[in-house]
Design a protein around this motif. Structure first.
Motif, PDB file in Angstrom:
ATOM      1  N   LYS A 278     -19.171   5.404  -7.596  1.00 45.23           N
ATOM      2  CA  LYS A 278     -17.917   5.843  -6.977  1.00 45.23           C
ATOM      3  C   LYS A 278     -16.752   5.728  -7.968  1.00 45.23           C
ATOM      4  O   LYS A 278     -16.488   4.674  -8.518  1.00 45.23           O
ATOM      5  CB  LYS A 278     -17.639   4.993  -5.732  1.00 45.23           C
ATOM      6  CG  LYS A 278     -16.364   5.374  -5.013  1.00 45.23           C
ATOM      7  CD  LYS A 278     -16.336   4.836  -3.602  1.00 45.23           C
ATOM      8  CE  LYS A 278     -14.973   5.005  -2.969  1.00 45.23           C
ATOM      9  NZ  LYS A 278     -14.966   4.760  -1.523  1.00 45.23           N
TER      10      LYS A 278
ATOM     11  N   SER B  56       0.869  -1.172   0.000  1.00 45.59           N
ATOM     12  CA  SER B  56       0.000   0.000   0.000  1.00 45.59           C
ATOM     13  C   SER B  56       0.916   1.236   0.000  1.00 45.59           C
ATOM     14  O   SER B  56       1.896   1.263   0.755  1.00 45.59           O
ATOM     15  CB  SER B  56      -0.859  -0.025   1.264  1.00 45.59           C
ATOM     16  OG  SER B  56      -1.088   1.267   1.770  1.00 45.59           O
ATOM     17  N   THR B  57       0.620   2.203  -0.812  1.00 47.33           N
ATOM     18  CA  THR B  57       1.486   3.395  -0.855  1.00 47.33           C
ATOM     19  C   THR B  57       1.434   4.150   0.477  1.00 47.33           C
ATOM     20  O   THR B  57       2.422   4.771   0.872  1.00 47.33           O
ATOM     21  CB  THR B  57       1.089   4.331  -2.025  1.00 47.33           C
ATOM     22  OG1 THR B  57      -0.302   4.644  -1.919  1.00 47.33           O
ATOM     23  CG2 THR B  57       1.378   3.699  -3.372  1.00 47.33           C
TER      24      THR B  57
ATOM     25  N   GLN C  45      -0.979  -2.289  -6.202  1.00 43.31           N
ATOM     26  CA  GLN C  45      -0.952  -2.484  -4.744  1.00 43.31           C
ATOM     27  C   GLN C  45      -1.557  -3.852  -4.458  1.00 43.31           C
ATOM     28  O   GLN C  45      -2.642  -4.156  -4.941  1.00 43.31           O
ATOM     29  CB  GLN C  45      -1.807  -1.438  -4.045  1.00 43.31           C
ATOM     30  CG  GLN C  45      -1.318  -0.012  -4.157  1.00 43.31           C
ATOM     31  CD  GLN C  45      -2.163   0.919  -3.280  1.00 43.31           C
ATOM     32  OE1 GLN C  45      -1.640   1.626  -2.448  1.00 43.31           O
ATOM     33  NE2 GLN C  45      -3.459   0.936  -3.485  1.00 43.31           N
TER      34      GLN C  45
ATOM     35  N   ARG D  21      -5.508  -0.220   0.921  1.00 37.36           N
ATOM     36  CA  ARG D  21      -6.453  -0.040   2.022  1.00 37.36           C
ATOM     37  C   ARG D  21      -7.439   1.089   1.740  1.00 37.36           C
ATOM     38  O   ARG D  21      -7.072   2.120   1.190  1.00 37.36           O
ATOM     39  CB  ARG D  21      -5.699   0.265   3.323  1.00 37.36           C
ATOM     40  CG  ARG D  21      -4.820  -0.886   3.777  1.00 37.36           C
ATOM     41  CD  ARG D  21      -4.237  -0.660   5.143  1.00 37.36           C
ATOM     42  NE  ARG D  21      -3.204   0.369   5.154  1.00 37.36           N
ATOM     43  CZ  ARG D  21      -3.305   1.522   5.796  1.00 37.36           C
ATOM     44  NH1 ARG D  21      -4.392   1.812   6.481  1.00 37.36           N
ATOM     45  NH2 ARG D  21      -2.320   2.388   5.770  1.00 37.36           N
ATOM     46  N   GLY D  22      -8.693   0.846   2.120  1.00 36.63           N
ATOM     47  CA  GLY D  22      -9.725   1.871   1.982  1.00 36.63           C
ATOM     48  C   GLY D  22     -10.197   2.327   3.340  1.00 36.63           C
ATOM     49  O   GLY D  22      -9.634   1.931   4.369  1.00 36.63           O
ATOM     50  N   GLN D  23     -11.221   3.128   3.343  1.00 37.06           N
ATOM     51  CA  GLN D  23     -11.772   3.597   4.609  1.00 37.06           C
ATOM     52  C   GLN D  23     -12.467   2.468   5.353  1.00 37.06           C
ATOM     53  O   GLN D  23     -12.899   1.503   4.752  1.00 37.06           O
ATOM     54  CB  GLN D  23     -12.808   4.678   4.327  1.00 37.06           C
ATOM     55  CG  GLN D  23     -12.200   6.006   3.998  1.00 37.06           C
ATOM     56  CD  GLN D  23     -13.266   6.995   3.596  1.00 37.06           C
ATOM     57  OE1 GLN D  23     -14.362   6.997   4.132  1.00 37.06           O
ATOM     58  NE2 GLN D  23     -12.946   7.808   2.621  1.00 37.06           N
TER      59      GLN D  23
HETATM   60  C1  BTN Z   1     -11.814   4.605   0.141  1.00 40.45           C
HETATM   61  O1  BTN Z   1     -12.581   5.178  -0.615  1.00 40.45           O
HETATM   62  O2  BTN Z   1     -12.166   3.671   0.848  1.00 40.45           O
HETATM   63  C2  BTN Z   1     -10.393   5.093   0.202  1.00 40.45           C
HETATM   64  C3  BTN Z   1      -9.543   4.488  -0.844  1.00 40.45           C
HETATM   65  C4  BTN Z   1      -8.119   4.948  -0.777  1.00 40.45           C
HETATM   66  C5  BTN Z   1      -7.215   4.134  -1.673  1.00 40.45           C
HETATM   67  C6  BTN Z   1      -5.851   4.709  -1.806  1.00 40.45           C
HETATM   68  S1  BTN Z   1      -4.947   3.950  -3.114  1.00 40.45           S
HETATM   69  C7  BTN Z   1      -3.483   4.735  -2.598  1.00 40.45           C
HETATM   70  C8  BTN Z   1      -3.476   4.711  -1.091  1.00 40.45           C
HETATM   71  N1  BTN Z   1      -2.901   3.489  -0.598  1.00 40.45           N
HETATM   72  C9  BTN Z   1      -3.790   2.726   0.045  1.00 40.45           C
HETATM   73  O3  BTN Z   1      -3.545   1.610   0.544  1.00 40.45           O
HETATM   74  N2  BTN Z   1      -4.978   3.341   0.052  1.00 40.45           N
HETATM   75  C10 BTN Z   1      -4.930   4.615  -0.598  1.00 40.45           C
END
Ligand code: BTN
Length: 257
Positions: free
Chosen positions: A121, A23-24, A49, A53-55
């Motif tokens: 989205k 993940s960045t 990746q 990871r997201g929210q």
């Molecule tokens: C969401 O809408 O849930 C948030 C998504 C965020 C994704 C970005 S991709 C680059 C950065 N690295 C991650 O692991 N997540 C964010």
């Protein structure tokens, strides 16, 4: 000499592109924990990746090489912890203002920081703040935008991409540079104290703002109207004349049903 499409002073001037990473956001976090200082505005971009990871502890999936997945380091020590949602507003505006000339005004910011086209989205962000007392020492701004991906897994019915909307491929690096330039501009506006500009700009681009819509909260489905967003980022919904505030876990937008 190649033209530098990152026209700002610092955001994107130090750019690292990785073929593959978990993940960045994680990569940037590790970089920060090493002893060498990392310049503000550093951008880590990944073609792929494997643990994005997201929210709300969700995963973020993006087809390798077709989408924007990157993280930006900012050091907003001028921002009080109580005002950290202003950073979310500023970054959402930067992404919005980059994509709006391409996609038009069906584009919206869905509270708190999703980028929507119509009811789908297109992207989102994961902002992770490292606090020092009452101020934000550094902020890792992770952004994911679906650009050239044509198909999404069956479960992801709510996802769309620029390609799905316009049937055209876009240069991922050009869009990255444009977002970085907009981030710098909104960030400097915030730093210069132009809070109303940022807060009003956010509200004017907000999905479902001042419209009667259906929500679910506290086990109940109801009709209500988003009337604002508190300074701390809580959503304000008017239901039957009474205003209630919600955090992300407390309310769901009901598009269909
Ligand atoms: C969401 O809408 O849930 C948030 C998504 C965020 C994704 C970005 S991709 C680059 C950065 N690295 C991650 O692991 N997540 C964010």
């Amino acid at each position: 000499m190649q033209n530098n499409i990152f026209s700002g002073l610092f955001v994107g001037q130090n750019l690292l592109t990785l073929k593959e990473v978990d993940s960045t956001n994680n990569f940037l976090k590790t970089l920060l924990s090493n002893s060498k200082p990392v310049p503000e505005g550093t951008v880590i971009m990944a073609e792929s990746q494997f643990a994005g990871r997201g929210q709300q502890n969700n995963q973020w999936h993006a087809e390798p090489g077709k989408n924007l997945t990157f993280s930006v380091l900012l050091k907003p020590s001028f921002l009080a912890v109580t005002d950290q949602f202003d950073l979310t507003r500023a970054i959402s505006l930067a992404v919005y203002d980059t994509l709006c000339p391409i996609l038009g005004n069906q584009l919206k910011i869905k509270w708190p920081n999703d980028i929507y086209y119509g009811d789908k989205k297109l992207g989102g962000m994961l902002i992770e703040n490292l606090l020092q007392g009452a101020v934000i020492k550094s902020a890792i701004i992770g952004i994911g935008i679906n650009i050239n991906q044509e198909n999404f897994p069956e479960g992801a019915t709510n996802a769309t991409s620029v390609k799905q909307i316009l049937q055209k491929d876009y240069d991922i690096r050009d869009i990255l540079a444009d977002i970085c330039n907009h981030i710098e501009a909104y960030y400097l506006a915030l730093k210069a104290g132009k809070i109303d500009f940022v807060r009003n700009g956010y509200l004017s681009r907000l999905y479902w703002f001042n419209q009667r819509k259906r929500f679910r909260a506290g086990g109940e489905i109801f009709e209500g109207t988003i009337t604002g967003v508190k300074q701390n980022g809580l959503l304000v919904v008017n239901k039957g004349g009474e205003e209630t505030t919600y955090n992300l876990k407390e309310i769901e937008f009901l598009n269909k049903e």
